[in-house]
Design a protein around this motif. Structure first.
Motif, PDB file in Angstrom:
ATOM      1  N   TRP A 240       0.826  -1.203   0.000  1.00 32.47           N
ATOM      2  CA  TRP A 240       0.000   0.000   0.000  1.00 32.47           C
ATOM      3  C   TRP A 240       0.869   1.265   0.000  1.00 32.47           C
ATOM      4  O   TRP A 240       0.593   2.216  -0.744  1.00 32.47           O
ATOM      5  N   ALA A 241       1.921   1.267   0.830  1.00 31.69           N
ATOM      6  CA  ALA A 241       2.764   2.461   0.970  1.00 31.69           C
ATOM      7  C   ALA A 241       3.519   2.791  -0.310  1.00 31.69           C
ATOM      8  O   ALA A 241       3.895   3.950  -0.534  1.00 31.69           O
ATOM      9  N   THR A 242       3.764   1.776  -1.147  1.00 38.24           N
ATOM     10  CA  THR A 242       4.577   1.979  -2.353  1.00 38.24           C
ATOM     11  C   THR A 242       3.769   1.827  -3.635  1.00 38.24           C
ATOM     12  O   THR A 242       4.341   1.682  -4.714  1.00 38.24           O
ATOM     13  N   ASP A 243       2.453   1.869  -3.512  1.00 33.38           N
ATOM     14  CA  ASP A 243       1.556   1.734  -4.667  1.00 33.38           C
ATOM     15  C   ASP A 243       1.872   0.480  -5.471  1.00 33.38           C
ATOM     16  O   ASP A 243       1.798   0.473  -6.702  1.00 33.38           O
ATOM     17  N   GLY A 244       2.233  -0.566  -4.757  1.00 32.76           N
ATOM     18  CA  GLY A 244       2.470  -1.851  -5.398  1.00 32.76           C
ATOM     19  C   GLY A 244       3.883  -2.076  -5.899  1.00 32.76           C
ATOM     20  O   GLY A 244       4.178  -3.149  -6.438  1.00 32.76           O
TER      21      GLY A 244
END
Length: 329
Positions: A240-244
């Motif tokens: 979630w924090a790295t947009d996948g």
């Protein structure tokens, strides 16, 4: 050494700038392409590892009455012992016994359902050394976890302390001591296919005991233990924090053969229940390779850890939910 997962050497962080940069490159590649790796050079001694497996064996050697005295169905906070067949993953029954021991905090006031997860552990009276051993392991693994988070932040182009806030107060660490019995049955689900709901997991597996499988390129590959190494995987919050860009990967455990057993000690390093992971602004080169967060209507990913963890607990332990939280079932 040839393995099915990448090997990342944490001892590189004690070297020069080039060594530290190499560590970050390998960390990022492993968790972008696979989501799993073996961590060596972490500084946890063989003696400390042996001690944790020894106390695990002592716990599972207790008689049924002693283990049932700390059974999870007695805890509204989802802490304590679960017998064989008492947990569900991917809709199936997991064939293992375990004890869940989390960081202990007094519950906070608030309307959020996930606050029920804070509270005391259930400690067996007959094994007083368990508390000391677990707290020592929590401290050792917590230091490794925070160090990894800072290296990830740097490697992802963010400030080194980008993830620190969530772990500064009331981090939601969890340790499981797990025993998988051997099975001759055709259904060999030790634990079913799943992604971890949190940030990262440090898993120590009894030497020589296979069973962990990781989904790579739509195929299940074996990930047997490497002596002295943690198996590390990232959870949904890092995706979630790295947009996948970083990948939370499906994994499972296959039961050992009849007549054998397998011990494992997963440590889940997670932020405070109420914390929301920062959504990082990635450098352009990384952003171009970020496919977005997995969209699964049956398992929506929240950036707030407590929401992610509560849905996992309710799903895995429906008996505890029915007894203590029927309004959530």
């Amino acid at each position: 050494m040839t393995t099915s997962l990448p090997i990342v050497d944490m001892a590189l962080l004690d070297g020069d700038d080039a060594d530290r940069a190499l560590f970050r490159d390998r960390l990022l590649e492993a968790t972008h392409s696979v989501g799993f790796f073996y961590l060596v050079g972490h500084g946890v001694s063989e003696e400390a590892i042996d001690d944790m497996f020894a106390v695990s064996r002592e716990f599972f050697a207790l008689d049924d009455d002693a283990k049932k005295s700390v059974e999870m169905v007695k805890s509204p906070h989802f802490r304590g012992y679960t017998r064989f067949g008492g947990e569900y993953t991917d809709g199936g029954i997991d064939w293992r016994e375990q004890i869940d021991i989390a960081a202990e905090y007094s519950p906070l006031d608030g309307d959020e359902d996930y606050l029920i997860l804070d509270g005391p552990n259930l400690w067996p009276d007959r094994l007083p050394g368990l508390k000391t051993a677990v707290r020592d392991w929590q401290e050792r693994c917590g230091r490794i976890g925070l160090r990894l988070m800072r290296e990830w932040a740097t490697a992802l182009g963010a400030s080194r302390d980008a993830f620190d806030e969530g772990f500064a107060d009331r981090p939601s660490t969890l340790i499981k001591l797990v025993k998988y019995p051997g099975r001759a049955a055709s259904d060999k689900q030790g634990v079913g296919a799943h992604k971890d709901p949190g940030v990262l997991t440090l898993l120590m597996v009894e030497p020589g005991k296979a069973g962990l499988q990781v989904l790579r390129d739509e195929e299940w590959v074996d990930a047997p233990p490497v002596p002295g190494a943690f198996v590390v995987n990232i959870g949904e919050l890092m995706e979630w924090a790295t947009d996948g860009y970083l990948k939370a990967t499906m994994h499972r455990v296959v039961s050992p053969p009849a007549g054998d057993t397998r011990l494992s000690i997963p440590f889940f390093f997670n932020p405070a229940l109420s914390s929301t992971m920062p959504h990082l602004e990635l450098p352009a080169a990384l952003k171009d390779e970020a496919p977005g967060v997995t969209q699964d209507p049956a398992n929506p990913i929240s950036g707030t850890f407590g929401e992610n963890m509560l849905k996992a607990r309710l799903r895995a332990h429906p008996d505890v939910a029915r007894i203590h939280h029927p309004e959530m079932v």
